[in-house]
Design an enzyme around this catalytic site. Structure first.
Site, PDB file in Angstrom:
ATOM      1  N   ILE A   1       0.420   2.006   1.453  1.00  0.00           N
ATOM      2  CA  ILE A   1      -0.844   1.331   1.697  1.00  0.00           C
ATOM      3  C   ILE A   1      -0.521   0.044   2.453  1.00  0.00           C
ATOM      4  O   ILE A   1       0.603  -0.449   2.405  1.00  0.00           O
ATOM      5  CB  ILE A   1      -1.639   1.036   0.399  1.00  0.00           C
ATOM      6  CG1 ILE A   1      -0.800   0.235  -0.603  1.00  0.00           C
ATOM      7  CG2 ILE A   1      -2.159   2.299  -0.228  1.00  0.00           C
ATOM      8  CD1 ILE A   1      -1.554  -0.110  -1.888  1.00  0.00           C
ATOM      9  N   ASP A   2      -1.494  -0.456   3.170  1.00  0.00           N
ATOM     10  CA  ASP A   2      -1.259  -1.613   4.026  1.00  0.00           C
ATOM     11  C   ASP A   2      -0.864  -2.857   3.229  1.00  0.00           C
ATOM     12  O   ASP A   2      -1.178  -2.977   2.041  1.00  0.00           O
ATOM     13  CB  ASP A   2      -2.512  -1.923   4.847  1.00  0.00           C
ATOM     14  CG  ASP A   2      -2.896  -0.784   5.780  1.00  0.00           C
ATOM     15  OD1 ASP A   2      -1.983  -0.055   6.213  1.00  0.00           O
ATOM     16  OD2 ASP A   2      -4.100  -0.632   6.054  1.00  0.00           O
ATOM     17  N   LYS A   3      -0.223  -3.781   3.904  1.00  0.00           N
ATOM     18  CA  LYS A   3       0.245  -5.035   3.300  1.00  0.00           C
ATOM     19  C   LYS A   3      -0.857  -5.740   2.509  1.00  0.00           C
ATOM     20  O   LYS A   3      -0.655  -6.162   1.366  1.00  0.00           O
ATOM     21  CB  LYS A   3       0.777  -5.958   4.393  1.00  0.00           C
ATOM     22  CG  LYS A   3       1.108  -7.382   3.950  1.00  0.00           C
ATOM     23  CD  LYS A   3       1.690  -8.172   5.114  1.00  0.00           C
ATOM     24  CE  LYS A   3       1.960  -9.620   4.735  1.00  0.00           C
ATOM     25  NZ  LYS A   3       0.777 -10.472   4.910  1.00  0.00           N
TER      26      LYS A   3
ATOM     27  N   THR B   1      -3.718  -4.488   1.477  1.00  0.00           N
ATOM     28  CA  THR B   1      -4.449  -3.612   0.561  1.00  0.00           C
ATOM     29  C   THR B   1      -3.680  -3.587  -0.752  1.00  0.00           C
ATOM     30  O   THR B   1      -2.473  -3.362  -0.760  1.00  0.00           O
ATOM     31  CB  THR B   1      -4.564  -2.186   1.124  1.00  0.00           C
ATOM     32  OG1 THR B   1      -5.291  -2.221   2.357  1.00  0.00           O
ATOM     33  CG2 THR B   1      -5.288  -1.274   0.150  1.00  0.00           C
TER      34      THR B   1
ATOM     35  N   ARG C   1     -10.305   1.675   6.956  1.00  0.00           N
ATOM     36  CA  ARG C   1     -10.655   0.536   7.811  1.00  0.00           C
ATOM     37  C   ARG C   1     -11.222   1.003   9.149  1.00  0.00           C
ATOM     38  O   ARG C   1     -12.223   0.469   9.640  1.00  0.00           O
ATOM     39  CB  ARG C   1      -9.419  -0.343   8.009  1.00  0.00           C
ATOM     40  CG  ARG C   1      -8.854  -0.894   6.706  1.00  0.00           C
ATOM     41  CD  ARG C   1      -7.439  -1.429   6.869  1.00  0.00           C
ATOM     42  NE  ARG C   1      -7.405  -2.592   7.758  1.00  0.00           N
ATOM     43  CZ  ARG C   1      -6.274  -3.155   8.177  1.00  0.00           C
ATOM     44  NH1 ARG C   1      -5.098  -2.651   7.810  1.00  0.00           N
ATOM     45  NH2 ARG C   1      -6.319  -4.211   8.959  1.00  0.00           N
TER      46      ARG C   1
END
EC number: 5.4.99.-
Length: 303
Positions: free
Chosen positions: A136-138, A140, A237
């Site tokens: 998962i993104d930084k 998130t 997103r």
């Protein structure tokens, strides 16, 4: 370990790296390109370049590169372990933490923390991502599965590929979504105008996001639950921006002027999967971080 693929008529003329990335969704395109360059991929027993256009009846062999000796330092970083047994760990990644080391983030990552707290991690596919099955993104926050051995890694990666893992997120978006439920089925690929971004694009990878409205705050904001059917980079997103309701605080896909939530207001709140050894269905949940709940409370008081 090697895998062999035979190109079908309907698959002809694709770039080799794109073809293999679609076959192996657990591998990134950059990783595939590196393996092609290093000779781990052959077409009809010959090495070719990543931009080779595959043809019907081509025999493509992918020889998986063996993990190299790790050069990542364990770091005593606090880590919320939600579940752990001999095969699997489920962690609640904090907002602002990168999942694995990269040129811009050599340390302080989830992998560095995992290597301190957990002694055994799988080593499939990539030296810089031991144990990491998905990301998962930084900015998130939320739940991630981590494999402690190669058997578990293969099982969990297979479940992701077969779309049997349940992943649900809670998000705060701009605007008043008029529908209670919706499904966004729009392919995602690299933005040709900005290689750091993804976008909905013809010919992109299949991407499906289901959403449900949980709460409306005035006519300015909506709290939604998103369930991923696929797991493309920045999928939620990109999809929410595509339908006109970008995530609050998203620096890449959101409004220029937004609430400062230290990155996108997105939290991976639930994950469910079959245990790699027992096949038991396991489900875990984690509440959103304080910055998320505080933002909601402040907005409720304002409208």
């Amino acid at each position: 370990m090697s895998e062999t693929y035979k190109v079908l008529e309907v698959e002809k003329s694709q770039r080799l790296d794109k073809y293999l990335t679609e076959k192996r969704e657990d591998l990134s395109r950059a990783q595939i390109q590196t393996w092609i360059k290093e000779g781990y991929v052959t077409v009809n027993e010959k090495t070719v370049k990543a931009n080779y256009k595959v043809q019907p009846e081509d025999q493509i062999v992918l020889e998986e590169k063996q993990p190299e000796e790790l050069d990542i330092q364990p770091e005593n970083i606090p880590l919320e372990i939600v579940y752990e047994d001999d095969d699997v760990v489920v962690v609640n990644k904090p907002k602002g933490m990168v999942v694995h080391p990269s040129p811009g983030h050599p340390n302080g990552t989830l992998v560095n923390a995992l290597m301190f707290h957990i002694k055994d991690l799988s080593g499939i596919h990539d030296v810089i991502r031991p144990g990491i099955v998905h990301r998962i993104d930084k900015d998130t926050s939320g739940l991630l599965m981590v494999a402690k051995n190669d058997h578990a890694h293969q099982s969990l990666a297979g479940q992701l590929k077969d779309k049997t893992v349940k992943r649900s997120y809670v998000a705060l978006v701009h605007g008043d979504i008029p529908h209670e439920y919706g499904t966004i089925d729009a392919p995602i690929g690299r933005d040709t105008k900005d290689r750091q971004k993804m976008t909905v694009v013809t010919g992109g990878k299949e991407a499906v996001t289901h959403f449900e409205v949980l709460e409306r705050i005035g006519q300015q904001y909506t709290v939604i639950k998103c369930v991923l059917e696929t797991g493309r980079t920045h999928q939620i997103r990109v999809h929410m921006r595509y339908i006109g309701f970008p995530l609050v605080g998203d620096p890449k896909y959101g409004h220029r002027k937004s609430i400062d939530t230290k990155g996108q207001a997105l939290h991976a709140q639930e994950i469910g999967f079959h245990h790699p050894t027992t096949n038991e269905w396991l489900t875990f949940t984690a509440a959103p971080p304080k910055i998320f709940t505080d933002t909601l409370e402040n907005l409720r008081q304002s409208y």
